[in-house]
Design a protein around this motif. Sequence first.
Motif, PDB file in Angstrom:
ATOM      1  N   UNK A 241       0.839  -1.206   0.000  1.00  0.00           N
ATOM      2  CA  UNK A 241       0.000   0.000   0.000  1.00  0.00           C
ATOM      3  C   UNK A 241       0.870   1.251   0.000  1.00  0.00           C
ATOM      4  N   UNK A 242       1.943   1.257   0.779  1.00  0.00           N
ATOM      5  CA  UNK A 242       2.836   2.417   0.814  1.00  0.00           C
ATOM      6  C   UNK A 242       3.440   2.715  -0.540  1.00  0.00           C
ATOM      7  N   UNK A 243       3.921   1.683  -1.223  1.00  0.00           N
ATOM      8  CA  UNK A 243       4.529   1.882  -2.543  1.00  0.00           C
ATOM      9  C   UNK A 243       3.485   2.331  -3.567  1.00  0.00           C
ATOM     10  N   UNK A 244       2.329   1.691  -3.574  1.00  0.00           N
ATOM     11  CA  UNK A 244       1.294   2.053  -4.553  1.00  0.00           C
ATOM     12  C   UNK A 244       0.782   3.467  -4.297  1.00  0.00           C
ATOM     13  N   UNK A 245       0.399   3.762  -3.051  1.00  0.00           N
ATOM     14  CA  UNK A 245      -0.108   5.100  -2.740  1.00  0.00           C
ATOM     15  C   UNK A 245       0.979   6.148  -2.955  1.00  0.00           C
ATOM     16  N   UNK A 246       2.214   5.811  -2.597  1.00  0.00           N
ATOM     17  CA  UNK A 246       3.313   6.739  -2.809  1.00  0.00           C
ATOM     18  C   UNK A 246       3.483   7.088  -4.271  1.00  0.00           C
ATOM     19  N   UNK A 247       3.485   6.076  -5.129  1.00  0.00           N
ATOM     20  CA  UNK A 247       3.629   6.312  -6.571  1.00  0.00           C
ATOM     21  C   UNK A 247       2.462   7.132  -7.110  1.00  0.00           C
ATOM     22  N   UNK A 248       1.250   6.817  -6.657  1.00  0.00           N
ATOM     23  CA  UNK A 248       0.065   7.559  -7.131  1.00  0.00           C
ATOM     24  C   UNK A 248       0.121   9.013  -6.688  1.00  0.00           C
ATOM     25  N   UNK A 249       0.456   9.245  -5.426  1.00  0.00           N
ATOM     26  CA  UNK A 249       0.508  10.633  -4.947  1.00  0.00           C
ATOM     27  C   UNK A 249       1.650  11.417  -5.594  1.00  0.00           C
ATOM     28  N   UNK A 250       2.772  10.766  -5.901  1.00  0.00           N
ATOM     29  CA  UNK A 250       3.832  11.441  -6.658  1.00  0.00           C
ATOM     30  C   UNK A 250       3.324  11.835  -8.043  1.00  0.00           C
ATOM     31  N   UNK A 251       2.633  10.937  -8.703  1.00  0.00           N
ATOM     32  CA  UNK A 251       2.077  11.222 -10.033  1.00  0.00           C
ATOM     33  C   UNK A 251       1.057  12.354  -9.967  1.00  0.00           C
ATOM     34  N   UNK A 252       0.198  12.312  -8.966  1.00  0.00           N
ATOM     35  CA  UNK A 252      -0.812  13.369  -8.797  1.00  0.00           C
ATOM     36  C   UNK A 252      -0.119  14.720  -8.558  1.00  0.00           C
ATOM     37  N   UNK A 253       0.933  14.720  -7.752  1.00  0.00           N
ATOM     38  CA  UNK A 253       1.669  15.965  -7.500  1.00  0.00           C
ATOM     39  C   UNK A 253       2.271  16.536  -8.766  1.00  0.00           C
ATOM     40  N   UNK A 254       2.843  15.668  -9.596  1.00  0.00           N
ATOM     41  CA  UNK A 254       3.440  16.121 -10.861  1.00  0.00           C
ATOM     42  C   UNK A 254       2.348  16.616 -11.817  1.00  0.00           C
ATOM     43  N   UNK A 255       1.299  15.820 -11.976  1.00  0.00           N
ATOM     44  CA  UNK A 255       0.209  16.199 -12.890  1.00  0.00           C
ATOM     45  C   UNK A 255      -0.494  17.478 -12.449  1.00  0.00           C
ATOM     46  N   UNK A 256      -0.522  17.726 -11.146  1.00  0.00           N
ATOM     47  CA  UNK A 256      -1.171  18.932 -10.635  1.00  0.00           C
ATOM     48  C   UNK A 256      -0.570  20.202 -11.201  1.00  0.00           C
ATOM     49  N   UNK A 257       0.734  20.173 -11.480  1.00  0.00           N
ATOM     50  CA  UNK A 257       1.370  21.382 -12.022  1.00  0.00           C
ATOM     51  C   UNK A 257       0.902  21.686 -13.448  1.00  0.00           C
ATOM     52  N   UNK A 258       0.313  20.713 -14.129  1.00  0.00           N
ATOM     53  CA  UNK A 258      -0.189  20.968 -15.484  1.00  0.00           C
ATOM     54  C   UNK A 258      -1.451  21.818 -15.477  1.00  0.00           C
ATOM     55  N   UNK A 259      -2.121  21.913 -14.324  1.00  0.00           N
ATOM     56  CA  UNK A 259      -3.370  22.686 -14.261  1.00  0.00           C
ATOM     57  C   UNK A 259      -3.272  23.904 -13.350  1.00  0.00           C
ATOM     58  N   UNK A 260      -2.069  24.181 -12.829  1.00  0.00           N
ATOM     59  CA  UNK A 260      -1.938  25.304 -11.898  1.00  0.00           C
ATOM     60  C   UNK A 260      -1.083  26.442 -12.439  1.00  0.00           C
ATOM     61  N   UNK A 261      -0.870  26.472 -13.720  1.00  0.00           N
ATOM     62  CA  UNK A 261      -0.140  27.580 -14.326  1.00  0.00           C
ATOM     63  C   UNK A 261      -0.926  28.868 -14.088  1.00  0.00           C
ATOM     64  N   UNK A 262      -0.275  29.869 -13.537  1.00  0.00           N
ATOM     65  CA  UNK A 262      -0.940  31.146 -13.268  1.00  0.00           C
ATOM     66  C   UNK A 262      -1.689  31.176 -11.945  1.00  0.00           C
ATOM     67  N   UNK A 263      -1.709  30.076 -11.206  1.00  0.00           N
ATOM     68  CA  UNK A 263      -2.375  30.034  -9.905  1.00  0.00           C
ATOM     69  C   UNK A 263      -1.348  30.397  -8.841  1.00  0.00           C
ATOM     70  N   UNK A 264      -1.700  31.308  -7.936  1.00  0.00           N
ATOM     71  CA  UNK A 264      -0.796  31.671  -6.845  1.00  0.00           C
ATOM     72  C   UNK A 264      -0.459  30.443  -6.005  1.00  0.00           C
ATOM     73  N   UNK A 265       0.733  30.445  -5.412  1.00  0.00           N
ATOM     74  CA  UNK A 265       1.229  29.286  -4.676  1.00  0.00           C
ATOM     75  C   UNK A 265       0.262  28.827  -3.587  1.00  0.00           C
ATOM     76  N   UNK A 266      -0.311  29.770  -2.832  1.00  0.00           N
ATOM     77  CA  UNK A 266      -1.257  29.408  -1.773  1.00  0.00           C
ATOM     78  C   UNK A 266      -2.648  29.976  -2.035  1.00  0.00           C
ATOM     79  N   UNK A 267      -3.054  29.989  -3.287  1.00  0.00           N
ATOM     80  CA  UNK A 267      -4.376  30.485  -3.657  1.00  0.00           C
ATOM     81  C   UNK A 267      -5.469  29.620  -3.036  1.00  0.00           C
ATOM     82  N   UNK A 268      -6.573  30.240  -2.634  1.00  0.00           N
ATOM     83  CA  UNK A 268      -7.679  29.481  -2.056  1.00  0.00           C
ATOM     84  C   UNK A 268      -8.528  28.808  -3.130  1.00  0.00           C
ATOM     85  N   UNK A 269      -8.295  29.158  -4.373  1.00  0.00           N
ATOM     86  CA  UNK A 269      -8.946  28.491  -5.500  1.00  0.00           C
ATOM     87  C   UNK A 269      -7.861  28.115  -6.486  1.00  0.00           C
ATOM     88  N   UNK A 270      -7.963  26.921  -7.043  1.00  0.00           N
ATOM     89  CA  UNK A 270      -6.908  26.461  -7.931  1.00  0.00           C
ATOM     90  C   UNK A 270      -7.446  25.899  -9.219  1.00  0.00           C
TER      91      UNK A 270
END
Length: 137
Positions: A9-38
């Motif tokens: 579970x640690x390896x699977x969830x870890x890999x998924x959350x790493x992927x989600x973190x990377x993919x998240x940057x594809x939709x946050x261009x122009x969003x402030x670092x701590x914006x309340x809406x993203x």
Amino acid sequence: MKNSPNRLVGVIFGAVYLLVGILGFTVTSGVDFIATEGGLLLGLFEVNPLHNVAHLLIGAALLIGGLAGVRAAKAVNGVVGAAYMLLGIVGFFIADTGANILALNTADHILHLGSALILLGVSIGADKARLTASPAV
């Protein structure tokens, strides 16, 4: 690893959350670092750059714990599970406020609570015999 639910579970969830973190940057261009809406990841989960960094750190911790051994995986799964349980509950109360620095939405809360249940469940319920067995002399 195949015999340890916590490591798996640690390896699977870890890999998924790493992927989600990377993919998240594809939709946050122009969003402030701590914006309340993203931006919306997969059209459903709201993220901002801080949220993406959190996913990367959590994914790394889960992956490292899962690869390190049963005891480490069990500990990391429990800590991350407890943190996600707290975040999932608190998230409902801070949505639509200035305290929502991770740009959380309802889909995020549900996902965090689901992750918490799985991580806590496996941490508490699995690999007990593995950790209490004493090594042969």
